[in-house]
Motif scaffolding. Structure first.
Motif, PDB file in Angstrom:
ATOM      1  N   PHE A  82       0.830  -1.182   0.142  1.00 36.56           N
ATOM      2  CA  PHE A  82      -0.192  -0.053  -0.032  1.00 36.56           C
ATOM      3  C   PHE A  82       0.832   1.321  -0.100  1.00 36.56           C
ATOM      4  N   SER A 122      -6.589   1.831   1.500  1.00 35.69           N
ATOM      5  CA  SER A 122      -5.081   1.279   1.698  1.00 35.69           C
ATOM      6  C   SER A 122      -4.899   1.405   3.262  1.00 35.69           C
ATOM      7  N   TRP A 180       1.577   1.315  -6.405  1.00 33.17           N
ATOM      8  CA  TRP A 180       0.117   1.455  -5.900  1.00 33.17           C
ATOM      9  C   TRP A 180      -0.281   2.853  -5.725  1.00 33.17           C
ATOM     10  N   GLY A 185      -3.765   7.158  -2.347  1.00 30.82           N
ATOM     11  CA  GLY A 185      -4.325   5.792  -2.053  1.00 30.82           C
ATOM     12  C   GLY A 185      -5.147   5.735  -0.871  1.00 30.82           C
TER      13      GLY A 185
END
Length: 379
Positions: free
Chosen positions: A30, A95, A35, A89
């Motif tokens: 994450f 996340s 990501w 995120g």
């Protein structure tokens, strides 16, 4: 201190940090560059949002080791709160374990530098950082330093994530379980998996991923729909983000997409991520018409066995207080959300309005909580 701050608002600049980013993210998916940049490409909604990645450098070091820390943020211009800095995120992707990426030995020095920058900068009004691990030393240092700079802080509990400490063998894992659960796992394993009645398959290449992905999405959606829920993949952004990031994680050997097959048909599927020490159990799906065959138990047994055999030390079930997590001997750890207000008068005025709205929303949720049943899980 020889430390300098650089704020990056272009994706190309951020991508150029890949070597330093990979060095600092500790293998947590994450936090990875793939990501967060893939998230940005799919979730940036308007020109009101811009990248605001803060980099702390020690310019006295050789150029390839100058980057000491990276704050993976973006900025959103809002009416009620002014300019808000948030995690890349964040939102519906959920996340976990996000933080300011930092060399462990430099945390105190970096926290002072970062807080000093934030205290003096005029390009933000509010920090809204969610799902911070309670044991995150770096974020605690940053918060302490900001408080010393007379920034107003609010810290509120935000649920728990759950993780299983994995032993070296499956037999040792079974010994951790309650007597009744241990008996169930042994029976299921011997009668279904060990006997070959059901088989466990995992994605190893792009062709297999392309074939398995629609199956995973279908089983996830069917299961959630059968429980009266919309399902995550009903969100176009969520669906397109994961379809893209799964390929990147596969290339980095960080994807663990596996499924149990019985009678030639997929029964249950697990969508997980891997770091050297940890498996992150992100999502699952199963055939709602075959729940009597214990699909969740079969896929959990298979995934945990695979994690143990792969030498992983932790099986992280992430956020959410679903009852099955404690049943599998996962232990909870707390998280919190952090709100930080800039020192300017306008920030405090905006904060009062935003805080009032947030407090009222929290009170409404609290009053409704007894009327809402817990969300069922796939396991």
């Amino acid at each position: 201190m020889n430390l300098q701050i650089q704020v990056m608002d272009r994706l190309e600049e951020v991508e150029a940090l890949r070597a330093a980013w990979n060095r600092l993210d500790q293998g947590v998916v994450f936090r990875s560059l793939d990501w967060v940049t893939t998230w940005w490409q799919h979730y940036q909604r308007s020109r009101r949002e811009r990248l605001h990645v803060v980099v702390v450098r020690d310019v006295s070091r050789p150029i390839d080791s100058q980057v000491l820390a990276i704050a993976p943020w973006y900025a959103e211009a809002t009416r009620a709160r002014g300019t808000v800095l948030r995690w890349l995120g964040s939102g519906e992707v959920c996340s976990d374990h996000l933080t300011v990426l930092c060399d462990g030995e430099e945390q105190r020095r970096v926290a002072k530098c970062l807080a000093s920058y934030l205290a003096e900068a005029d390009d933000w009004n509010r920090l809204e950082l969610d799902a911070i691990d309670d044991q995150d030393t770096m974020m605690q240092l940053v918060a302490d330093e900001l408080q010393d700079h007379d920034c107003r802080l609010m810290r509120r509990p935000e649920g728990q994530y759950w993780a299983i400490d994995l032993p070296a063998t499956w037999d040792e894992f079974l010994a951790m379980q309650s007597k009744s659960h241990r008996k169930q796992l042994r029976r299921t394993d011997s009668r279904v998996l060990a006997s070959g009645l059901a088989t466990w398959h995992t994605v190893t290449n792009t062709e297999e991923l392309n074939s398995a992905w629609p199956m995973f999405v279908e089983l996830h959606q069917r299961r959630r729909n059968s429980l009266g829920e919309r399902g995550c993949f009903a969100s176009p952004r969520f669906a397109s983000f994961h379809a893209a990031v799964a390929h990147k994680l596969l290339a980095n050997d960080q994807l663990r997409l596996g499924w149990v097959e019985m009678d030639g048909e997929p029964l249950a599927v697990e969508y997980h991520f891997a770091s050297p020490q940890t498996i992150y159990a992100y999502q699952a799906g199963l055939d709602p018409d075959r729940v009597d065959q214990n699909p969740g138990r079969l896929s959990c047994i298979s995934a945990i066995k695979q994690a143990i055999e792969g030498g992983h030390k932790t099986f992280d079930l992430l956020r959410g207080d679903e009852t099955y997590k404690a049943h599998w001997r996962a232990k909870p750890s707390h998280t919190y959300r952090l709100r930080v207000l800039a020192r300017s008068h306008s920030s405090n005025w905006l904060a009062q309005t935003a805080d009032l709205a947030e407090t009222m929303a929290g009170a409404v949720k609290a009053s409704l909580r007894p009327l809402v049943s817990p969300t069922p899980t796939t396991h």
